[in-house]
Design a protein around this motif. Structure first.
Motif, PDB file in Angstrom:
ATOM      1  N   VAL A  52     -14.021 -79.161 133.343  1.00 38.97           N
ATOM      2  CA  VAL A  52     -14.363 -77.785 132.960  1.00 38.97           C
ATOM      3  C   VAL A  52     -15.511 -77.779 131.953  1.00 38.97           C
ATOM      4  O   VAL A  52     -16.413 -76.933 132.030  1.00 38.97           O
ATOM      5  N   VAL A  58     -18.599 -78.333 133.962  1.00 33.77           N
ATOM      6  CA  VAL A  58     -18.988 -77.123 134.685  1.00 33.77           C
ATOM      7  C   VAL A  58     -19.658 -76.136 133.737  1.00 33.77           C
ATOM      8  O   VAL A  58     -20.680 -75.518 134.059  1.00 33.77           O
ATOM      9  N   GLY A  59     -19.077 -75.975 132.550  1.00 32.95           N
ATOM     10  CA  GLY A  59     -19.681 -75.094 131.553  1.00 32.95           C
ATOM     11  C   GLY A  59     -21.063 -75.568 131.156  1.00 32.95           C
ATOM     12  O   GLY A  59     -21.981 -74.750 130.973  1.00 32.95           O
ATOM     13  N   ALA A  89     -15.050 -74.278 128.465  1.00 32.81           N
ATOM     14  CA  ALA A  89     -16.193 -73.989 129.329  1.00 32.81           C
ATOM     15  C   ALA A  89     -17.314 -73.320 128.547  1.00 32.81           C
ATOM     16  O   ALA A  89     -18.493 -73.689 128.682  1.00 32.81           O
TER      17      ALA A  89
END
Length: 330
Positions: free
Chosen positions: A226, A229-230, A164
């Protein structure tokens, strides 16, 4: 947008994605070449999570109109078309990188060494280290990258929190002219892992469509999700920090970013040395040729963009940066 404009933006996204998929070449530079950099930065900085509050009201005609108008105002459709092109290129290039890393890793990392080294040489011509502040920023960048490339890159685990953070930092580099997002991932020791994971995810997705097992899809998909999202978090936070630093401390920030590339050469160099074994003319010549190809590629791009000024283009469309106390650019 007309269909022709959609296709044009998608193709520009492919060019950006192909550049950002290899360490040393910047997707931001491609955005400058293709004339969409100012629009890209404006659209990213205009993204507002509060627009999600309009979604529940979209069940009514007037609510849908407000949501559509807000999305157009943030230029979301442009980002969507561009992002689709970037993803297409990343998936394609990651497959090639995975094959190269498994088949001839020394040549792959020699190619990366040539890309990064030539990028550093070219970009140092765009920065000014004539003041103590900038010289210190350059030295700090070299030392930090050298330590991270040697001591941290091999020690960082491939855990979801690390992925992330890598996504948040790399996405900012991907939109900066001259600095490659893949280079940041390489510096953090996550590049090969993430390219292999992306290929695994695509294979598992195709297998699931044809009736295969979903277990591999869940494992690889969680990493991809992930990272995504990061990346989104990075666009909404770190990208604004980078923009502020470039606006107020442009010269020192650019010097620091370019200097990272010099220190980071430690990583591909160690990978080449670790995969060659005994140096003979038969082994040395292909390695040197791969590095040369990487360097020539960067020089060719630089010749094509020799009329672009990195120090001024990064803030295209913005007000001039405030002057430093001494009247100069910090």
């Amino acid at each position: 947008m007309a269909l022709r404009e959609w296709v044009g933006i998608y193709l520009k996204g492919i060019a950006m994605g192909a550049a950002d998929a290899v360490p040393g070449v910047s997707g931001g530079t491609i955005a400058l070449i293709t004339g969409i950099y100012e629009r890209l930065i404006t659209a990213i900085t205009e993204l507002d999570p509060r627009a999600l509050a309009l979604v529940p009201g979209a069940i009514r005609a007037e609510g849908r109109a407000r949501l559509r108008a807000r999305l157009v105002e943030m230029d979301v459709w442009f980002l969507a078309a561009l992002g689709l092109g970037v993803v297409t290129a990343l998936v394609t290039v990651s497959r090639a990188v995975e094959y190269a890393e498994e088949t001839f890793p020394a040549l792959l990392f020699a190619f990366f060494f040539g890309l990064i080294a030539a990028s550093a040489v070219v970009l140092y011509g765009e920065v000014d280290v004539s003041t103590p502040r900038r010289a210190f920023a350059g030295l700090a960048g070299v030392v930090l990258a050298f330590v991270v490339a040697g001591e941290v890159a091999g020690a960082l685990p491939h855990t979801l929190p690390v992925v992330a953070v890598a996504g948040a930092v790399a996405i900012c580099a991907m939109i900066l002219p001259g600095i490659s997002g893949a280079f940041i991932l390489l510096l953090l020791g996550q590049y090969i892992y993430l390219t292999e994971t992306l290929s695994t995810f695509v294979d598992a997705l195709l297998a699931l469509v044809t009736g295969g097992d979903a277990s591999a899809l869940v494992a690889a998909g969680s990493v991809v999700a992930v990272f995504g999202v990061g990346a989104v978090a990075g666009l909404l936070t770190i990208a604004h920090v980078v923009k502020y630093a470039l606006t107020h401390y442009r010269a020192a920030t650019l010097t620091f970013l370019v200097s990272l590339m010099v220190g980071a050469l430690r990583y591909p160099a160690e990978q080449v040395l670790g995969n060659v074994g005994a140096w003979t003319p038969a082994r040395a010549l292909p390695v040197l040729a791969a590095a040369l190809v990487g360097g020539v590629l960067v020089v060719a791009i630089d010749r094509y963009t020799d009329d672009l000024d990195l120090a001024s283009e990064v803030d295209a469309g913005e007000d001039p940066a405030p002057a430093a106390p001494d009247g100069g650019n910090r």
